[in-house]
Write an enzyme that holds these catalytic residues in place. Structure first.
Site, short mmCIF file in Angstrom:
data_model
loop_
_atom_site.label_atom_id
_atom_site.label_comp_id
_atom_site.label_asym_id
_atom_site.label_seq_id
_atom_site.Cartn_x
_atom_site.Cartn_y
_atom_site.Cartn_z
N HIS A 182 0.82 -1.21 0.00
CA HIS A 182 0.00 0.00 0.00
C HIS A 182 0.86 1.26 0.00
CE1 HIS A 182 -4.00 -1.95 1.40
NE2 HIS A 182 -3.95 -1.80 0.10
N ARG A 324 -15.06 -3.43 -14.42
CA ARG A 324 -14.79 -4.85 -14.61
C ARG A 324 -15.44 -5.61 -13.45
NH1 ARG A 324 -8.67 -6.79 -14.78
NH2 ARG A 324 -8.74 -6.25 -12.58
N ASP A 447 -2.34 -10.44 -18.67
CA ASP A 447 -2.63 -11.88 -18.68
C ASP A 447 -2.50 -12.48 -20.08
OD1 ASP A 447 -2.94 -12.40 -16.03
OD2 ASP A 447 -5.13 -12.28 -16.02
#
Length: 559
Positions: A182, A324, A447
């Site tokens: 983070h 998405r 991907d």
């Protein structure tokens, strides 16, 4: 003068200043066994520490999803009840809190998923706040910084960044942490140069030492000589001038010199990211990663919680937002849902496969999106599609959601665009059939590259094999764009390739309609596109696609 190269760059940019070594206060618990008569007093002390932490986090949580996740942790009944249970067994509050923290972190660190392993640092950060209150320690080592410094620490936490004054803190270096932590995400969002995970670095620097941090090249320069300082000062000036020049172009369209316009969208995972996209002049959101709403929560988020986030995103930007649907599994798991161990999770039960099986979870999200779409231009994108039937099934469930919302009398958008993320070789090979069904394509090169090349993008040993400039990947991209355009459908790209300066001319020549990237890259890509000729790039692409190897491709790009 000494140069030290980092293995990973967390946040780009150049910074110069003095070393400031962050001294971590001693927050080790004082461990005492207590009699029954003291248990309520110790529980009261812990509750006050928890309430103090929650109050401190609430204003931060309203502005940032990371601190919203920290607030969830601070309010988590499992944490609070776990500590109180240990106090009931005769341990003082400090001991009970430390032990509960160690148990939770040990569980997270044992997981295979890198993202969840790094969430252990967030648990420690929240418990650290509570422990500081219990011990009566003022936990702000940055308060007296009044000159330009580069922070050096064993590890930094999101709560540390909330205390920093970035007029003086120009860069960050840590011995622990990675690019998915983070702190790395915050550094990138604030455009603060950072190098994380430099093991042993604290033994190589001294307090007050002059230093240059080059986040672009992943280099630290210790005690730079005058010539090096001048060179880097000029680089910093050039960067500032370029940033200002690019910022002034924010309102200009991304149009080639011969008149073809493309859209520059942003990839986001939170409302803070949406605000940044607006500041950087994004034409819309090409990828809203909804999984972060699930990953930062202690449970599956409700329809209302998701609706509020999606609606705010649409209202902030007032431009197209592509959400998405839940892309979980593979390298992304949930802390509150146990996935079965799989031999190859990237090829396993993930994304649309998870959603089509977990229909209650999926339909909750679809209803939230449909409701939010009544307040702005929102599109739905399904990930990991490998067949026409999967797309049709997802859309059938969407129709069910519309009917259920009608029966409830809830406001929603009836007509909503649905498309797919093209990230599997199967989707590429049947792109012509899919193009007849979908409203749009968005190519997920991260991907897609690893699937086409059979090279795990997270495996350091396969770094050289994982290359989106491989002719097979480039030809796949071209095939998808042509298939989409044949049916009159827009084709975008939301993988990192869309923001790669070497790839942009190729993608323009291939006819890509929409480039979606990290907000900070939009200005540079806009500038680059406004200097390209669409016609010339089309001829150039023909030569590149005829190349038989990555080496040939890269030689053509360098000319």
């Amino acid at each position: 003068m000494q140069e030290i190269r980092a293995e990973q760059r967390a946040s780009k940019g150049i910074a110069a200043g003095k070393v400031f070594l962050v001294k971590t206060p001693d927050l080790r618990a004082e461990r005492k066994e207590i009699p029954e008569i003291e248990m309520e007093r110790e529980k009261g002390a812990f509750r006050r520490a928890a309430e103090y932490t929650q109050r401190a986090l609430r204003p931060l949580a309203r502005e940032n999803a990371i601190f919203a996740a920290h607030l969830d942790m601070a309010e988590d009944p499992t944490l609070i009840e776990g500590v109180e249970d240990k106090i009931s067994k005769g341990k003082n509050a400090q001991w009970a809190l430390e032990e509960q923290m160690e148990e939770t972190c040990s569980l997270l660190e044992s997981l295979e998923d890198a993202y969840l392993r790094e969430r252990a640092a967030d648990v420690r950060d929240v418990c650290r706040r509570m422990m500081a209150f219990l011990k009566g320690i003022e936990d702000d080592p940055f308060r007296n910084i009044r000159e330009k410094v580069i922070l050096f620490a064993e590890e930094l936490n999101p709560s540390d960044t909330a205390k920093m004054d970035f007029r003086y803190i120009k860069g960050m270096v840590t011995a622990k942490g990675g690019s998915t932590s983070h702190v790395a995400i915050l550094a990138r969002s604030m455009e603060i140069p950072a190098l994380l995970g430099m093991e042993g670095i604290l033994e190589k620097v001294t307090e007050g030492q002059e230093i240059i941090l080059d986040g672009n090249e992943g280099v630290l320069i210790l005690s730079p000589d005058h010539l090096t300082q001048r060179v880097y000062a000029e680089k910093q000036n050039s960067e500032r001038e370029l940033k200002q020049k690019l910022k002034e172009m924010n309102r200009l369209p991304a149009v080639t010199i011969d008149g073809r316009q493309v859209h520059l969208y942003a990839n986001v995972g939170s409302l803070k990211d949406v605000e940044l996209a607006k500041q950087h002049g994004a034409d819309g959101i090409g990828l809203f990663r909804s999984e972060f709403l699930y990953m930062e929560s202690s449970r599956f988020p409700t329809e209302q919680e998701q609706f509020e986030i999606y609606r705010k995103a649409a209202e902030i930007l007032k431009k197209p937002v592509t959400i998405r649907t839940l892309d979980i599994g593979g390298d992304k798991n949930l802390p509150y849902y146990q996935f079965e161990k799989e031999e190859n999770p990237f090829l396993g039960w993930r994304a649309i496969r998870f959603c089509l099986d977990m229909r209650d979870v999926f339909k909750t999200q679809l209803k939230a999106i449909l409701r939010a779409a009544a307040y702005g231009e929102i599109r739905i994108m399904y990930p990991m599609i490998v067949s026409v039937e999967e797309f049709r099934t997802a859309n059938r469930l969407l129709e069910e959601c519309k009917q259920e919302l009608k029966e409830r009398g809830v406001l929603f958008r009836e007509s909503i665009s649905t498309g797919i993320m093209v990230e599997t070789p199967a989707a590429v090979l049947i792109a012509e059939e899919l193009a007849k069904e979908v409203d749009f394509f968005s190519i997920g090169t991260n991907d897609l590259t690893q699937y086409i090349l059979a090279a795990d993008r997270g495996n350091q040993k396969l770094t050289k094999l994982y290359d989106p400039f491989h002719p097979a990947v480039l030809r796949a991209i071209q095939k998808v764009i042509e298939a989409g355009h044949k049916e009159g459908k827009e084709v975008g790209m939301c993988g990192e390739f869309a923001g790669d300066e070497k790839a942009v001319p190729l993608l323009v020549g291939m006819g890509l309609d929409e480039f979606s990237m990290v907000s900070g890259e939009i200005a540079a890509v806009r500038y680059q596109i406004r200097g390209l000729s669409d016609v010339k790039m089309k001829h150039f692409v023909d030569r590149v696609l005829a190349a038989g190897s990555e080496r040939e491709v890269k030689l053509l790009l360098e000319r």
